[in-house]
Design an enzyme around this catalytic site. Structure first.
Site, PDB file in Angstrom:
ATOM      1  N   LEU A  80      -8.978 -13.731  53.784  1.00 40.17           N
ATOM      2  CA  LEU A  80      -7.643 -14.044  53.275  1.00 40.17           C
ATOM      3  C   LEU A  80      -7.144 -13.156  52.130  1.00 40.17           C
ATOM      4  CD1 LEU A  80      -7.666 -17.940  53.526  1.00 40.17           C
ATOM      5  CD2 LEU A  80      -6.678 -16.270  55.099  1.00 40.17           C
ATOM      6  N   SER A 113     -16.400 -19.553  62.053  1.00 42.76           N
ATOM      7  CA  SER A 113     -16.807 -19.793  63.449  1.00 42.76           C
ATOM      8  C   SER A 113     -16.746 -18.502  64.265  1.00 42.76           C
ATOM      9  CB  SER A 113     -15.951 -20.889  64.090  1.00 42.76           C
ATOM     10  OG  SER A 113     -14.627 -20.461  64.281  1.00 42.76           O
ATOM     11  N   ASN A 114     -15.794 -17.633  63.956  1.00 41.70           N
ATOM     12  CA  ASN A 114     -15.760 -16.334  64.649  1.00 41.70           C
ATOM     13  C   ASN A 114     -16.965 -15.482  64.255  1.00 41.70           C
ATOM     14  OD1 ASN A 114     -13.233 -15.752  66.363  1.00 41.70           O
ATOM     15  ND2 ASN A 114     -12.432 -16.867  64.598  1.00 41.70           N
ATOM     16  N   HIS A 129      -5.730 -11.936  64.547  1.00 45.60           N
ATOM     17  CA  HIS A 129      -4.629 -12.763  64.062  1.00 45.60           C
ATOM     18  C   HIS A 129      -4.350 -13.839  65.109  1.00 45.60           C
ATOM     19  CE1 HIS A 129      -1.141 -13.704  61.626  1.00 45.60           C
ATOM     20  NE2 HIS A 129      -0.463 -13.872  62.746  1.00 45.60           N
ATOM     21  N   ASP A 135      -1.014  -7.335  58.887  1.00 43.11           N
ATOM     22  CA  ASP A 135      -0.833  -7.628  60.317  1.00 43.11           C
ATOM     23  C   ASP A 135      -0.022  -6.554  61.048  1.00 43.11           C
ATOM     24  OD1 ASP A 135      -2.157 -10.044  59.918  1.00 43.11           O
ATOM     25  OD2 ASP A 135      -0.303 -11.120  59.481  1.00 43.11           O
ATOM     26  N   ASN A 166      -8.965  -6.571  62.676  1.00 43.17           N
ATOM     27  CA  ASN A 166      -8.647  -7.932  62.246  1.00 43.17           C
ATOM     28  C   ASN A 166      -8.264  -8.736  63.485  1.00 43.17           C
ATOM     29  OD1 ASN A 166      -7.973 -10.092  60.433  1.00 43.17           O
ATOM     30  ND2 ASN A 166      -5.804  -9.545  60.670  1.00 43.17           N
TER      31      ASN A 166
HETATM   32  C1  GRF Z   1      -9.051 -17.533  62.849  1.00 43.82           C
HETATM   33  O1  GRF Z   1      -8.158 -18.350  63.531  1.00 43.82           O
HETATM   34  C2  GRF Z   1      -8.486 -16.142  62.672  1.00 43.82           C
HETATM   35  O2  GRF Z   1      -7.584 -15.773  63.655  1.00 43.82           O
HETATM   36  C3  GRF Z   1      -7.766 -16.245  61.373  1.00 43.82           C
HETATM   37  O3  GRF Z   1      -8.555 -17.104  60.590  1.00 43.82           O
HETATM   38  C4  GRF Z   1      -9.284 -17.997  61.418  1.00 43.82           C
HETATM   39  C5  GRF Z   1     -10.718 -17.963  61.005  1.00 43.82           C
HETATM   40  O4  GRF Z   1     -11.445 -18.996  61.581  1.00 43.82           O
HETATM   41  N1  GRF Z   1      -7.482 -14.933  60.854  1.00 43.82           N
HETATM   42  P1  GRF Z   1     -13.028 -19.071  61.434  1.00 43.82           P
HETATM   43  O5  GRF Z   1     -13.363 -19.049  59.942  1.00 43.82           O
HETATM   44  O6  GRF Z   1     -13.600 -17.888  62.142  1.00 43.82           O
HETATM   45  O7  GRF Z   1     -13.428 -20.357  62.061  1.00 43.82           O
END
Ligand code: GRF
Length: 194
Positions: A89, A17-18, A108, A149, A106
């Protein structure tokens, strides 16, 4: 590519989604282009988003990613100038971090340095924040260095944790904050470092 033009690769392992918000934000940008989506998971939702938007994607082979320089060379050959991690991940190997020194960020889903490090991802983070009785959480956008991180923080935003929040309701609030800020923070950082 003209000088002052930046080509981003977004690395993601999940829903994306990001990545989606970042792609939309830079769709008609003068200087910044999302040129590649990279994932370590062939079934990741982010690959559908890449496809829908006509953005090339790359599925990493873990062994090759961890043990060789092949992908670093590929990214350089493609002219990728900046790397954005958005829910990626796998631990990024040192050779890639060094090749994109200060050119990799990144996000977090907590206020680092609290609730970071190995194992602190996804709902584990929100669970830990709620269990500790924190009154606020938030997001941290940081440069990537060799430790999980750990790199320099370039942006944080906070959100209140309500007494009735569950890990998934908190995750939802944090996602909203991420979507609101990540593209804008990336834009400023890329323009500063191009
Ligand atoms: C986000 O909450 C980000 O902070 C974390 O993983 C999540 C990814 O969400 N590192 P999406 O796949 O972008 O919905």
């Amino acid at each position: 590519m003209k000088p002052g033009q930046a080509k981003l690769a977004i690395f993601a392992s999940g829903k994306g989604s990001n990545a989606d918000k970042i792609i939309q934000y830079f769709e008609n940008h003068r200087n910044i282009h999302v040129s590649l989506i990279v994932s370590n998971k062939a079934t990741a939702g982010v690959l559908d988003i890449a496809h829908k938007n006509g953005i090339p994607s790359l599925i990493l082979e873990k062994h090759k990613f961890m043990e060789s320089n092949e992908y670093v060379q590929y990214l350089k050959n493609q002219g990728i100038t900046h790397i954005v991690l958005a829910g990626f991940l796998l631990k990024v190997p040192d050779n890639l971090i060094q090749a994109y020194n200060n050119k990799m960020v990144n996000i977090h889903p907590a206020l680092l340095p609290a609730y970071g490090g190995k194992g602190m991802y996804g709902e584990h983070v929100h669970q830990a924040v709620i269990q500790a009785g924190e009154k606020e959480s938030g997001i941290t956008i940081h440069l990537v260095d060799e430790e999980y991180d750990h790199g320099k923080t370039i942006f944080q935003a906070k959100v209140a944790v309500a007494a009735q929040d569950t890990p998934s309701s908190l995750a939802e609030k944090i996602h909203q904050l991420e979507h609101q800020h990540y593209p804008v923070v990336i834009e400023k950082w890329v323009l500063r470092t191009s």
